[in-house]
Design an enzyme around this catalytic site. Structure first.
Site, PDB file in Angstrom:
ATOM      1  N   HIS A  88       0.829  -1.220   0.000  1.00 40.56           N
ATOM      2  CA  HIS A  88       0.000   0.000   0.000  1.00 40.56           C
ATOM      3  C   HIS A  88       0.861   1.266   0.000  1.00 40.56           C
ATOM      4  O   HIS A  88       0.360   2.340  -0.328  1.00 40.56           O
ATOM      5  CB  HIS A  88      -1.062  -0.018   1.109  1.00 40.56           C
ATOM      6  N   ASP A 224       1.322  -7.682   2.286  1.00 44.39           N
ATOM      7  CA  ASP A 224       1.438  -6.242   2.033  1.00 44.39           C
ATOM      8  C   ASP A 224       2.903  -5.794   1.867  1.00 44.39           C
ATOM      9  O   ASP A 224       3.465  -5.147   2.733  1.00 44.39           O
ATOM     10  CB  ASP A 224       0.764  -5.494   3.190  1.00 44.39           C
ATOM     11  N   SER A 648       4.032   2.242   8.406  1.00 43.44           N
ATOM     12  CA  SER A 648       3.832   1.239   7.371  1.00 43.44           C
ATOM     13  C   SER A 648       5.132   1.000   6.624  1.00 43.44           C
ATOM     14  O   SER A 648       5.793   1.957   6.216  1.00 43.44           O
ATOM     15  CB  SER A 648       2.756   1.684   6.392  1.00 43.44           C
TER      16      SER A 648
END
Ligand code: ARG
Ligand code: GLU
Length: 713
Positions: A88, A224, A648
């Site tokens: 992402h 991810d 992230s």
């Protein structure tokens, strides 16, 4: 009596004797000051010294960690500048390199050699060279008798000079950021690398598996990750993209461990957490929990309803709204978790108890009471009024009108602005105007009706009069949409193509402008200034409030976190370290979540008819043929590391500093950790690095990438 109990009594006594924000553990620590955590980290299992994690003179783990783009973290995993981050985080780059013929988003991508790597203009990675406490220099000349404006003028001037001194004649950039609301200032000196190339990405069905349905949730099965490479000039220094650039050679890269991880194992995370607000008073928490989050959730529920219904229409429509839905839904779901979590922890009462007897609270209450209306107006402007493309366009049209009325703006500038607007509108009209029109008009109607009923009715008399003479609230807005020139492409295009200054007179009566002009004008001319003033006053009160907390803490005389509950500044998108242990959690009575997930869970969730849960045949083949060696079947795991948005892609490391995972989310029950952390409820969610390697190796068949890594078995 055991030692733990003694420590516990000590902590209780301290809480009673001082007005202290208790953080209930957690912590996003400043790497430069990690010495204070060394004992505590080692007692939890860490085998590294603080210096092995952050050192300015020798290669340390900090040299392997980067700010990826403007809001994510990445880490070096090879001596040739190979970077791991989240899917992402690379999403935009993956989308932008995807076409119908080469749909990397859907099918995945892996460069088989450096020639096949894809340049990503605009993408940067930022490598911290060193940080420095510059509090004394920034506050030089500041006195307690100064007004806030005077103080700001002095500190701004000082900051400019310090940065200039640190960067002059170099290729470095620097930033100075306040910590603890300006009780401390830290300078961060960086190198920004601008040639970054896409190396690999899994297919969406792996990289985004579970989509928005599983987002913010445990148990999780999302692969991810994405892979990039940083390039540099012949001297290993930052350079614009060039074919002649060479892979960057980092001072340090992370080795990867395939070893099994058990519950209780030490882990730490280094990265760029964006924003936390640990010092907020009960008044602020009350507003978040009872006003701001609920208003945002209500509005976004409506918007998502409309977009999701459109997405059900066709695969093209699904793609059309994919990235809007992802970003709207991300906040929407987080705020719901945050409200639940704050209530569950009785956060307001907890804060109130800490605030008892604190003389500043009366003033805090007054400031929050004063500022509430302004804050809500700002919230409704951004979440409701500007939610539709229609109103975003009206905003731009309004600014064209404004400059047309301003004689100091030259005709050339005017013409350029009109052309820009025309360009912007044409893109919109050309794409899928007909289809999108139904969607956007519904978004406009629904958000404006809520805006009117929940806010404007009680605050703007100018709207009341107009609405009361219409058939109904929604009819009032429907008429505006139907009659505006903005929903008549031919007409507006014609006007903008030959735009003359006096044309604005034909535009000011447009229904969209008649609506937006007073609303926007009120916000800009009346509210924005007051809000800024209120924020500045509140921040300086926090500066005093937090100064007291800091001085109480410093009075303890020992900053060793193993002796005293530590204290740390709120996250501000600068490099931090957080640490904890791999641990399960109990979200509610009778339920306990295990600390890891496996590929079996992907197969359990599989549903070929639900977009978020489609499983690629190739992944099934790998799994059912038992072809997962030497990586195994683990997918994700959770630990007690205190993380937030920006973390992230952060490396999750074991006791020796080997990479074992990529941080990508938090559990829903723990999203209130931005305001109040709780060690029993808050978990960071990480991709198990073995699943990442399994996909690179067996799914993308990118042995070239695997060969570059240093893997410990
Ligand atoms: N919740 C994660 C974060 O805050 C992931 C967001 C992207 N994924 C998504 N399904 N929208 O950024
Ligand atoms: N997904 C978040 C990010 O993009 C991390 C989750 C969190 O907020 O902790 O940084």
């Amino acid at each position: 009596m055991n030692k733990r109990f003694l420590v516990l009594i000590g902590a209780v006594v301290m809480c009673i004797s001082t007005v202290h924000n208790s953080f209930a553990q957690g912590g996003m620590w400043i790497p430069m000051l990690l010495q204070n955590n060394q004992k505590d980290m080692q007692s939890k299992g860490c085998k590294l010294s603080a210096k092995e994690i952050y050192d300015v003179n020798n290669a340390s783990i900090k040299d392997a960690v980067m700010l990826f783009g403007t809001g994510c973290t990445g880490e070096f995993v090879s001596k040739n500048g190979l970077v791991f981050t989240n899917h992402h985080c690379g999403y935009y780059q993956i989308v932008r390199h995807s076409t119908v013929d080469h749909d990397y988003l859907t099918n995945g991508f892996a460069a088989k050699s450096t020639d096949e790597e894809l340049p990503c203009p605009g993408l940067t990675v930022t490598l911290l060279q060193y940080m420095k406490d510059v509090t004394d220099e920034v506050l030089k000349g500041v006195s307690s008798s100064m007004s806030e404006q005077q103080r700001k003028a002095v500190t701004d001037e000082n900051i400019k000079a310090i940065i200039e001194k640190a960067t002059q004649g170099t290729n470095l950039t620097a930033q100075i950021k306040p910590l603890y609301y300006g009780n401390q200032y830290m300078m961060y000196v960086n190198k920004v690398y601008k040639d970054v190339r896409l190396v690999a990405a899994p297919p969406s069905n792996i990289g985004k598996f579970g989509g928005d349905t599983d987002n913010w949730m445990w148990p999780r099965h999302t692969g991810d990750f994405s892979v990039f490479r940083v390039y540099a000039d012949q001297n290993n220094e930052p350079a614009e993209y060039s074919k002649d650039n060479k892979p960057y050679e980092p001072k340090k890269f992370l080795k990867i461990s395939l070893k099994d991880k058990q519950e209780g194992d030490f882990t730490f995370v280094m990265g760029y957490p964006g924003t936390t607000r640990q010092f907020l008073t009960s008044y602020a928490v009350e507003d978040i929990q009872n006003l701001e989050d609920p208003a945002r959730i209500k509005l976004r529920t409506e918007i998502l309803d409309v977009y999701k219904a459109a997405q059900e229409q066709s695969p093209a429509q699904r793609l059309r709204y994919a990235s809007d839905v992802a970003s709207i839904a991300n906040g929407w779901k987080k705020w719901q978790g945050e409200v639940k979590g704050l209530k569950f922890l009785n956060a307001i009462e907890k804060k109130q108890q800490q605030e008892e007897g604190n003389a500043l609270m009366k003033e805090f209450k007054r400031l929050y009471d004063d500022g509430r209306r302004y804050k809500m107006e700002q919230l409704y402007i951004s979440e409701a009024v500007l939610a539709s493309d229609f109103m975003k366009q009206a905003r731009r049209l309004l600014s064209l009108i404004d400059i047309s009325r301003d004689d100091s703006v030259s005709d050339i500038v005017l013409k350029t602005e009109a052309d820009n607007l025309l360009n912007y509108l044409q893109k919109y009209y050309n794409n899928d105007f007909r289809q999108h029109r139904a969607v956007d008009s519904t978004v406009f109607l629904r958000t404006m009706v809520i805006f009117y009923n929940d806010f404007a009715k009680d605050n703007y008399t100018f709207l009341n009069n107009k609405v009361s003479s219409a058939k109904s609230v929604s009819d009032y807005f429907a008429q505006i949409y139907a009659k505006s020139i903005l929903t008549n492409p031919a007409k507006i295009e014609k006007m903008l193509k030959n735009y003359k200054r006096k044309d604005y007179k034909k535009l000011i009566d447009d229904p969209a402008i008649e609506l937006l002009s007073p609303v926007w004008g009120h916000y800009i001319n009346q509210t924005a200034g007051k809000l800024k003033e209120n924020n500045a006053k509140t921040d300086s009160l926090y500066r005093i409030h937090v100064a007291k907390i800091l001085s109480d803490y410093n009075a303890k005389g020992n900053k060793d976190v193993s002796m005293n509950d530590g204290i740390f500044p709120d996250a501000n998108l600068t490099l931090r370290v957080t640490y904890g242990n791999i641990a399960p959690f109990k979200p509610k009575d009778g339920v306990e979540y295990r600390h890891y997930t496996t590929i079996a869970g992907i197969m359990e969730k599989e549903d070929p008819n639900v977009y978020d849960y489609v499983v690629e045949q190739k992944l099934k083949d790998i799994y059912y043929n038992g072809d997962t060696s030497p990586y195994g079947d683990r997918v994700a795991f959770i630990a007690t590391n205190h993380t937030t948005g920006g973390n992230s892609g952060s490396p999750v490391m074991d006791a020796e500093g080997n990479l074992i995972g990529l941080n990508f989310d938090r559990n829903w029950e723990g999203t209130m950790s931005d305001v109040l952390y709780d060690k029993d409820l808050c978990r960071n969610i990480s991709l198990d690095i073995r699943y990442c390697l399994l996909i690179i190796d067996k799914y993308l068949d990118a042995k070239n990438i695997i060969d570059e890594l240093e893997i410990i078995k």
